[in-house]
Design a protein around this motif. Structure first.
Motif, PDB file in Angstrom:
ATOM      1  N   ASP A   1      -2.120  18.515  19.690  1.00  0.00           N
ATOM      2  CA  ASP A   1      -1.303  19.426  20.486  1.00  0.00           C
ATOM      3  C   ASP A   1       0.142  19.407  20.010  1.00  0.00           C
ATOM      4  O   ASP A   1       0.547  18.562  19.206  1.00  0.00           O
ATOM      5  N   ALA A   2       0.929  20.312  20.545  1.00  0.00           N
ATOM      6  CA  ALA A   2       2.358  20.333  20.254  1.00  0.00           C
ATOM      7  C   ALA A   2       2.986  18.995  20.599  1.00  0.00           C
ATOM      8  O   ALA A   2       2.691  18.403  21.637  1.00  0.00           O
ATOM      9  N   GLY A   3       3.821  18.498  19.723  1.00  0.00           N
ATOM     10  CA  GLY A   3       4.485  17.220  19.938  1.00  0.00           C
ATOM     11  C   GLY A   3       3.696  16.019  19.479  1.00  0.00           C
ATOM     12  O   GLY A   3       4.152  14.884  19.632  1.00  0.00           O
ATOM     13  N   SER A   4       2.522  16.234  18.906  1.00  0.00           N
ATOM     14  CA  SER A   4       1.718  15.102  18.432  1.00  0.00           C
ATOM     15  C   SER A   4       2.466  14.324  17.362  1.00  0.00           C
ATOM     16  O   SER A   4       3.087  14.903  16.470  1.00  0.00           O
ATOM     17  N   ASN A   5       2.381  13.000  17.453  1.00  0.00           N
ATOM     18  CA  ASN A   5       3.002  12.134  16.470  1.00  0.00           C
ATOM     19  C   ASN A   5       2.072  11.967  15.266  1.00  0.00           C
ATOM     20  O   ASN A   5       0.860  11.891  15.405  1.00  0.00           O
ATOM     21  N   LEU A   6       2.647  11.930  14.074  1.00  0.00           N
ATOM     22  CA  LEU A   6       1.860  11.707  12.871  1.00  0.00           C
ATOM     23  C   LEU A   6       2.565  10.666  12.011  1.00  0.00           C
ATOM     24  O   LEU A   6       3.775  10.747  11.788  1.00  0.00           O
ATOM     25  N   VAL A   7       1.806   9.672  11.567  1.00  0.00           N
ATOM     26  CA  VAL A   7       2.344   8.639  10.693  1.00  0.00           C
ATOM     27  C   VAL A   7       2.092   9.068   9.243  1.00  0.00           C
ATOM     28  O   VAL A   7       0.941   9.218   8.826  1.00  0.00           O
ATOM     29  N   VAL A   8       3.160   9.264   8.496  1.00  0.00           N
ATOM     30  CA  VAL A   8       3.070   9.737   7.115  1.00  0.00           C
ATOM     31  C   VAL A   8       3.194   8.534   6.175  1.00  0.00           C
ATOM     32  O   VAL A   8       4.219   7.849   6.178  1.00  0.00           O
ATOM     33  N   PRO A   9       2.174   8.252   5.366  1.00  0.00           N
ATOM     34  CA  PRO A   9       2.273   7.139   4.420  1.00  0.00           C
ATOM     35  C   PRO A   9       3.070   7.544   3.185  1.00  0.00           C
ATOM     36  O   PRO A   9       3.034   8.703   2.759  1.00  0.00           O
ATOM     37  N   LEU A  10       3.772   6.578   2.618  1.00  0.00           N
ATOM     38  CA  LEU A  10       4.569   6.811   1.405  1.00  0.00           C
ATOM     39  C   LEU A  10       4.257   5.723   0.391  1.00  0.00           C
ATOM     40  O   LEU A  10       3.954   4.592   0.751  1.00  0.00           O
ATOM     41  N   TRP A  11       4.342   6.075  -0.884  1.00  0.00           N
ATOM     42  CA  TRP A  11       4.368   5.058  -1.936  1.00  0.00           C
ATOM     43  C   TRP A  11       5.159   5.579  -3.121  1.00  0.00           C
ATOM     44  O   TRP A  11       5.612   6.725  -3.130  1.00  0.00           O
ATOM     45  N   HIS A  12       5.387   4.725  -4.115  1.00  0.00           N
ATOM     46  CA  HIS A  12       6.290   5.045  -5.223  1.00  0.00           C
ATOM     47  C   HIS A  12       5.813   6.277  -5.973  1.00  0.00           C
ATOM     48  O   HIS A  12       4.637   6.414  -6.300  1.00  0.00           O
ATOM     49  N   LYS A  13       6.736   7.164  -6.275  1.00  0.00           N
ATOM     50  CA  LYS A  13       6.360   8.434  -6.893  1.00  0.00           C
ATOM     51  C   LYS A  13       5.914   8.290  -8.346  1.00  0.00           C
ATOM     52  O   LYS A  13       5.263   9.201  -8.881  1.00  0.00           O
ATOM     53  N   ASN A  14       6.265   7.172  -8.980  1.00  0.00           N
ATOM     54  CA  ASN A  14       5.863   6.964 -10.369  1.00  0.00           C
ATOM     55  C   ASN A  14       5.034   5.713 -10.599  1.00  0.00           C
ATOM     56  O   ASN A  14       4.528   5.508 -11.707  1.00  0.00           O
ATOM     57  N   ALA A  15       4.904   4.859  -9.606  1.00  0.00           N
ATOM     58  CA  ALA A  15       4.190   3.593  -9.773  1.00  0.00           C
ATOM     59  C   ALA A  15       3.467   3.276  -8.471  1.00  0.00           C
ATOM     60  O   ALA A  15       3.906   2.443  -7.681  1.00  0.00           O
ATOM     61  N   ALA A  16       2.327   3.924  -8.262  1.00  0.00           N
ATOM     62  CA  ALA A  16       1.615   3.798  -6.994  1.00  0.00           C
ATOM     63  C   ALA A  16       1.154   2.375  -6.711  1.00  0.00           C
ATOM     64  O   ALA A  16       0.918   2.016  -5.562  1.00  0.00           O
ATOM     65  N   ALA A  17       1.045   1.551  -7.739  1.00  0.00           N
ATOM     66  CA  ALA A  17       0.602   0.164  -7.543  1.00  0.00           C
ATOM     67  C   ALA A  17       1.729  -0.758  -7.092  1.00  0.00           C
ATOM     68  O   ALA A  17       1.492  -1.941  -6.827  1.00  0.00           O
ATOM     69  N   THR A  18       2.939  -0.251  -7.009  1.00  0.00           N
ATOM     70  CA  THR A  18       4.090  -1.069  -6.628  1.00  0.00           C
ATOM     71  C   THR A  18       4.171  -1.199  -5.115  1.00  0.00           C
ATOM     72  O   THR A  18       4.548  -0.264  -4.416  1.00  0.00           O
ATOM     73  N   ARG A  19       3.824  -2.388  -4.605  1.00  0.00           N
ATOM     74  CA  ARG A  19       3.736  -2.565  -3.156  1.00  0.00           C
ATOM     75  C   ARG A  19       5.090  -2.475  -2.441  1.00  0.00           C
ATOM     76  O   ARG A  19       5.125  -2.258  -1.231  1.00  0.00           O
ATOM     77  N   THR A  20       6.177  -2.682  -3.134  1.00  0.00           N
ATOM     78  CA  THR A  20       7.487  -2.639  -2.481  1.00  0.00           C
ATOM     79  C   THR A  20       7.719  -1.326  -1.742  1.00  0.00           C
ATOM     80  O   THR A  20       8.437  -1.283  -0.738  1.00  0.00           O
ATOM     81  N   HIS A  21       7.113  -0.252  -2.232  1.00  0.00           N
ATOM     82  CA  HIS A  21       7.363   1.064  -1.664  1.00  0.00           C
ATOM     83  C   HIS A  21       6.241   1.548  -0.755  1.00  0.00           C
ATOM     84  O   HIS A  21       6.242   2.702  -0.337  1.00  0.00           O
TER      85      HIS A  21
END
Length: 202
Positions: free
Chosen positions: A130-150
């Motif tokens: 519904d309107a106002g629903s919360n969504l958790v957006v995951p992020l990781w490194h744009k050039n090194a997806a295996a880098t856990r820091t990001h």
């Protein structure tokens, strides 16, 4: 094609700057942000067998350009952006596939990578709500997806969207890693298996 013709109602920007974690300032002060486009669902009333691609090819590239432009402008340029992610919330009258169509094809993802000068597959989330629903957006490194820091997330919501006939398309980004990141990297991890883990922790 004008935004009116594409059904884009508005674009919402949200950001947060992490100044302290566990009472201490991080070594790198990062800004995490989302840009969300509220758009009319062009596939309402269709059948599960319908081809979604004509509308995808018209709408997804416009969303990719608009959302990357907002994030780059607000976060200090493409070079400042180190991590990215994407998401969609479909209104209750639509299908999950409608949100997937706008974020999971090359007409969005490939262009986001190009505009942000990234190489990684873009991590994602999608949901219906519904309107106002919360969504958790995951992020990781744009050039090194295996880098856990990001490996990080940012929560976002639009108070009046999605309406039942709308889709909220979200692009997330961060200018740096998690605060105090220190759990190593996937590329340098030891080989861990159930039958050998005892040797590693003994």
């Amino acid at each position: 094609m004008s935004p009116d013709n594409l059904g884009i109602r508005k674009i919402v920007f949200y950001s947060e700057e992490i100044l302290s974690e566990n009472g201490q300032a991080p070594a790198v002060t990062a800004v995490r942000a989302t840009a969300a486009a509220v758009v009319a669902n062009p596939w309402l009333g269709g059948k599960p067998s319908d081809d979604l691609s004509p509308e995808v090819m018209k709408l997804a590239p416009v969303l990719a350009r608009k959302l990357t432009n907002v994030l780059a402008a607000e976060l200090g340029g493409v070079d400042a952006i180190e991590a990215f992610g994407k998401a969609a919330i479909v209104g209750t009258a639509g299908e999950i596939e409608h949100g997937a169509a706008l974020i999971h094809t090359p007409f969005f993802g490939n262009l986001v990578r190009e505009f942000f000068e990234g190489e990684s597959i873009i991590c994602f989330a999608d949901d219906r709500g519904d309107a106002g629903s919360n969504l958790v957006v995951p992020l990781w490194h744009k050039n090194a997806a295996a880098t856990r820091t990001h490996y990080q997330t940012i929560s976002t919501r639009v108070g009046d969207a999605p309406l039942p006939g709308e889709i909220v398309v979200v692009l997330g980004a961060s200018t740096g890693p998690r605060p105090h990141s220190r759990i190593g990297d996937r590329l340098t991890d030891p080989a861990v298996k159930a039958d050998t883990i005892g040797e590693l922790i003994s």
